[in-house]
Design a protein around this motif. Structure first.
Motif: not given
Length: 541
Positions: A171-199
């Motif tokens: 998480w500390e290394e992720a903190e060093k990403l740019s603001l846009a990169e951090k937002a994109h990371l969360l967006g990717e995380g949401y897509v993954l969580g939504n896709r794998d939710y049923n399992q």
């Protein structure tokens, strides 16, 4: 205001109980105003004669005549139109909302996701409406209600944790990403969580409960990622010229909403299969769940907590929720429940349903990751405008203007079909076309040796039509507020820019005091109008 004076004059003739219309004829050759008062009273000749003799109307009208099936057309004297325009240039028009307090709730991007063009539309429309209400005399409170807790947050954090482990990042290394990169990371995380939710339903649901309960093992991650989203969104608010008076969050109203719902079981709400619901059928609506079987408040319950808090912060006469039209059924239920809980909400809460934003050949879904990001769209528009705007500041203003106007020229309830090439065209109905028209006015005035005061002197059609349209600015501002329709103001500005450009191409302006005054008036009204839409007016392009 001319239209108000004309309506009063007609009422004196036909009586206040008669319903009639006053509008602008489709063709300016027919006059400045037209009324069907003679048709609805079935006494067109009598009404015409009486209107010609009516003192107030007689003082301002150059001609009153009968046309077609009985419409009565009214032309206004040029000296009166010039006086009207001078008043408008001072901001002197009807202020029907004076003394009213209006909360405009808009934008609504959920944290832990990226901002897409659907959020952008509510941001653009909400800010334009706020400015239009202020121009009509209202005191406006800009509110933003954001989902910062709930299943979408749990899915995003769960997915982001998975991604970080895969990429061997802390998480500390992720903190060093740019603001846009951090937002994109969360967006990717949401897509993954939504896709794998049923399992992984049990795990993600458990995480959701931990977040609601602010358990220490997840609270730090939750606050860190929430902060990323809010900082990321704030950049867009600044870029689009919006400053909210208050940010409201689901996390601050969830428990209060749940408490209100539980206290009103049997009166407004009912238990059903372990959950708590609002039975909307008795009001011609539908049943919705307000508290789940797990005891968690739903979006509906959170809105029940939100209403009283918003009223406490700003005791509004009206609260307008600028939200997608797909939520219409949702708001009907929530607003009805609020009105049953507290009568003070009756008639105060209003949902302005927004159409979708469609880009040709593309679709949007944050669940699957198929989204058009706002920063990507702006970058694409900028590329198209680079030849027009050499200065970076002007390029930014033109890009924002192109996007905003493409949204605002369409009625809120209709879908927007966004085409990048059309949005930047200087030949069509676009933001840059209006901005360029304003800059052209400024250029003419800067080169003119003499500007002078206005005098009656317009003898050419192009001068006459421009003057007559300038005099209608206040009416367009009033109409936009009354109908919750920024597109009414956008249409007026486009018509004005067209009239000016015809005038510019047909008549020599330099050295003619009246034409210079028309140009000055056009510049000022275009500038004021663009500002109402939240669009900058560059001096040069």
């Amino acid at each position: 205001m001319l239209i108000k004076l004309i309506r009063r004059s007609i009422e004196k003739v036909v009586g206040k109980g008669v319903k009639f219309m006053v509008e602008h004829p489709a063709n300016m050759d027919w006059g400045d105003y037209s009324t069907n008062a003679g048709i609805v009273t079935k006494q067109k000749d009598k009404v015409l004669t009486a209107l010609k003799a009516e003192k107030s109307l007689k003082n301002i009208a150059s001609e009153i005549s009968l046309a077609g099936a009985g419409f009565i057309n009214i032309s206004i004297r040029k000296d009166f139109l010039i006086n009207q325009v001078n008043q408008l240039l001072k901001g002197d028009w009807e202020k029907p909302l004076k003394g009213k307090k209006i909360m405009v709730e808009f934008a609504h991007p959920n944290t832990h996701k990226e901002m897409h063009i659907g959020h952008m539309r509510t941001l653009i429309v909400g800010e334009a409406l706020s400015r239009i209400f202020e121009a009509n005399g209202a005191k406006v409170f800009r509110a933003n209600y954001q989902g910062d807790i709930g299943p979408h947050v749990a899915k995003s954090i769960w997915g982001t944790q998975k991604l970080l482990r895969r990429r061997k990042l802390s998480w500390e290394e992720a903190e060093k990403l740019s603001l846009a990169e951090k937002a994109h990371l969360l967006g990717e995380g949401y897509v993954l969580g939504n896709r794998d939710y049923n399992q992984n339903k049990a795990e993600i649901d458990a995480l959701n409960n931990q977040i609601y309960q602010h358990q220490p093992e997840i609270e730090a991650v939750y606050q860190r990622t929430r902060g990323w989203s809010l900082e990321y969104y704030d950049q867009f608010y600044q870029r689009f010229g919006t400053k909210f008076d208050r940010l409201f969050f689901e996390s601050e109203v969830a428990e209060k909403g749940k408490e209100i719902v539980l206290k009103n079981i049997g009166r407004v709400f009912a238990r059903s299969r372990g959950a708590v619901v609002f039975k909307g059928e008795k009001y011609g609506l539908h049943t919705r769940v307000f508290i789940t079987k797990d005891g968690n408040p739903t979006y509906e319950a959170k809105d029940i907590g939100l209403g009283p808090l918003q009223f406490q912060v700003f005791n509004f006469d009206r609260c307008i929720h600028v939200v997608a039209n797909e939520q219409a059924g949702y708001f009907q239920v929530v607003i009805k429940a609020l009105e049953l809980l507290d009568k003070k909400f009756i008639g105060r809460e209003h949902h302005l349903p927004m159409g979708m934003v469609n880009l040709i050949g593309k679709k949007i879904s944050s669940r699957t990751g198929e989204i058009i990001k706002v920063d990507s769209l702006l970058a694409e528009v900028k590329v198209k405008l680079e030849q027009l705007c050499q200065d970076e500041a002007v390029l930014e203003q033109a890009a924002i203007g192109a996007v905003k106007y493409s949204i605002l020229k369409t009625n809120c309830k209709q879908d927007v079909v966004f085409e990048v090439n059309k949005s930047v065209s200087l030949e069509g109905n676009s933001g840059p076309y209006l901005q360029y028209s304003f800059a052209r006015c400024r250029s003419v005035l800067a080169k003119a040796a003499e500007q002078g005061a206005a005098r009656v002197g317009g003898t050419y059609r192009e001068e006459d039509e421009l003057l007559r349209l300038l005099a209608r600015f206040g009416e367009a501002v009033n109409q936009a507020a009354e109908e919750l329709a920024p597109d009414a103001a956008a249409k007026y500005l486009y018509d004005l820019a067209q009239k000016f450009n015809v005038f510019y191409n047909q008549r020599r302006i330099a050295g003619n005091r009246f034409r210079l005054w028309l140009t000055q008036a056009t510049a000022e009204i275009l500038g004021q109008g663009l500002s109402l839409l939240g669009i900058s007016a560059p001096e040069k392009m």
